[in-house]
Design a protein around this motif. Structure first.
Motif, PDB file in Angstrom:
ATOM      1  N   LEU A  40       6.604  10.006  11.644  1.00  0.00           N
ATOM      2  CA  LEU A  40       6.507  11.356  12.200  1.00  0.00           C
ATOM      3  C   LEU A  40       5.152  11.991  11.899  1.00  0.00           C
ATOM      4  N   LEU A  41       4.677  11.838  10.670  1.00  0.00           N
ATOM      5  CA  LEU A  41       3.365  12.391  10.304  1.00  0.00           C
ATOM      6  C   LEU A  41       2.244  11.769  11.131  1.00  0.00           C
ATOM      7  N   GLN A  42       2.293  10.461  11.317  1.00  0.00           N
ATOM      8  CA  GLN A  42       1.259   9.804  12.119  1.00  0.00           C
ATOM      9  C   GLN A  42       1.327  10.259  13.580  1.00  0.00           C
ATOM     10  N   GLY A  43       2.551  10.391  14.103  1.00  0.00           N
ATOM     11  CA  GLY A  43       2.713  10.882  15.473  1.00  0.00           C
ATOM     12  C   GLY A  43       2.199  12.299  15.630  1.00  0.00           C
ATOM     13  N   CYS A  44       2.476  13.138  14.655  1.00  0.00           N
ATOM     14  CA  CYS A  44       1.956  14.512  14.705  1.00  0.00           C
ATOM     15  C   CYS A  44       0.433  14.511  14.650  1.00  0.00           C
ATOM     16  N   GLY A  45      -0.130  13.576  13.890  1.00  0.00           N
ATOM     17  CA  GLY A  45      -1.581  13.443  13.843  1.00  0.00           C
ATOM     18  C   GLY A  45      -2.161  13.084  15.202  1.00  0.00           C
ATOM     19  N   ILE A  46      -1.518  12.159  15.875  1.00  0.00           N
ATOM     20  CA  ILE A  46      -1.979  11.734  17.208  1.00  0.00           C
ATOM     21  C   ILE A  46      -1.969  12.909  18.174  1.00  0.00           C
ATOM     22  N   TYR A  47      -0.926  13.711  18.113  1.00  0.00           N
ATOM     23  CA  TYR A  47      -0.773  14.832  19.044  1.00  0.00           C
ATOM     24  C   TYR A  47      -1.305  16.159  18.510  1.00  0.00           C
ATOM     25  N   LYS A  48      -1.988  16.106  17.376  1.00  0.00           N
ATOM     26  CA  LYS A  48      -2.630  17.288  16.793  1.00  0.00           C
ATOM     27  C   LYS A  48      -1.647  18.421  16.487  1.00  0.00           C
ATOM     28  N   VAL A  49      -0.457  18.047  16.028  1.00  0.00           N
ATOM     29  CA  VAL A  49       0.527  19.021  15.574  1.00  0.00           C
ATOM     30  C   VAL A  49       0.196  19.339  14.114  1.00  0.00           C
ATOM     31  N   PRO A  50      -0.009  20.597  13.769  1.00  0.00           N
ATOM     32  CA  PRO A  50      -0.349  20.936  12.386  1.00  0.00           C
ATOM     33  C   PRO A  50       0.796  20.620  11.422  1.00  0.00           C
ATOM     34  N   VAL A  51       0.416  20.323  10.181  1.00  0.00           N
ATOM     35  CA  VAL A  51       1.378  19.971   9.136  1.00  0.00           C
ATOM     36  C   VAL A  51       1.185  20.908   7.957  1.00  0.00           C
ATOM     37  N   LEU A  52       2.301  21.331   7.382  1.00  0.00           N
ATOM     38  CA  LEU A  52       2.301  22.117   6.157  1.00  0.00           C
ATOM     39  C   LEU A  52       3.259  21.444   5.180  1.00  0.00           C
ATOM     40  N   PHE A  53       2.771  21.118   3.981  1.00  0.00           N
ATOM     41  CA  PHE A  53       3.599  20.543   2.925  1.00  0.00           C
ATOM     42  C   PHE A  53       3.949  21.624   1.921  1.00  0.00           C
ATOM     43  N   THR A  54       5.123  21.490   1.307  1.00  0.00           N
ATOM     44  CA  THR A  54       5.430  22.281   0.124  1.00  0.00           C
ATOM     45  C   THR A  54       5.805  21.328  -1.002  1.00  0.00           C
ATOM     46  N   THR A  55       5.617  21.794  -2.209  1.00  0.00           N
ATOM     47  CA  THR A  55       6.113  21.089  -3.383  1.00  0.00           C
ATOM     48  C   THR A  55       6.972  22.069  -4.162  1.00  0.00           C
TER      49      THR A  55
END
Length: 184
Positions: A40-55
């Motif tokens: 999913l992260l790689q796919g979002c990268g391909i389509y330029k979907v922003p990512v936000l992580f929390t810890t």
């Protein structure tokens, strides 16, 4: 035609909750959980979907797992001590700054932090999409219970492939061909 709950690439963001190695190792399906989130992260990268992580309480549970962080090196990561991401003002500010109204939520545990976050995001007016193969719990019964509650709150329960194909919308593009390699 009603466009509510129709995932749109230009209006979505991936929110990955609490992927820390100390937590991951306790999940009943840890290996598949990480694999699906990597896709999913790689796919979002391909389509330029922003990512936000929390810890969750990084001081005690450690940093974001490199097994996922490596796929979104430019993503922001916010530490929290509340179970819902919404308890963290910095998360609210980042979501507002991004201007996205559709949130794809992944993470752990489905019956605690993911559940509380999904409830609060929906209450705040966001549309929430949850790929069921990208969330987990220590116990399968609690995992299922969390999914059931999130569906009742109004989240769209889906899966990694469905989400990526909805983001893609059409086949035949260079991005689609690159994404398709991830799921074969």
């Amino acid at each position: 035609m009603n466009n509510r709950w129709k995932l749109k690439r230009e209006d979505c963001l991936l929110l990955a909750i609490d992927f820390q190695d100390r937590l991951i190792q306790g999940m009943y399906d840890a290996e598949d959980l990480i694999k699906q989130n990597q896709i999913l992260l790689q796919g979002c990268g391909i389509y330029k979907v922003p990512v936000l992580f929390t810890t969750q309480y990084k001081k005690g549970l450690g940093d974001l797992s490199e097994s996922l962080g490596q796929y979104a090196k430019d993503a922001k990561s916010i530490d929290k001590n509340g179970f819902s991401v919404w308890t963290q003002a910095e998360v609210q500010e980042e979501l507002k700054r991004q201007g996205k109204k559709q949130i794809i939520v992944t993470g752990m545990e489905s019956h605690i932090c993911v559940l509380a976050s999904v409830r609060d995001l929906i209450d705040a007016g966001y549309e929430v999409f949850l790929p069921r193969d990208c969330v987990s719990s220590r116990n399968p019964m609690r995992y299922t219970n969390g999914l059931d509650q999130m569906r009742e709150y109004g989240a769209v329960i889906s899966n990694t492939e469905s989400i990526l194909f909805e983001i893609a919308r059409v086949s035949g593009t260079p991005e689609f061909k690159e994404m398709q390699k991830l799921i074969k």
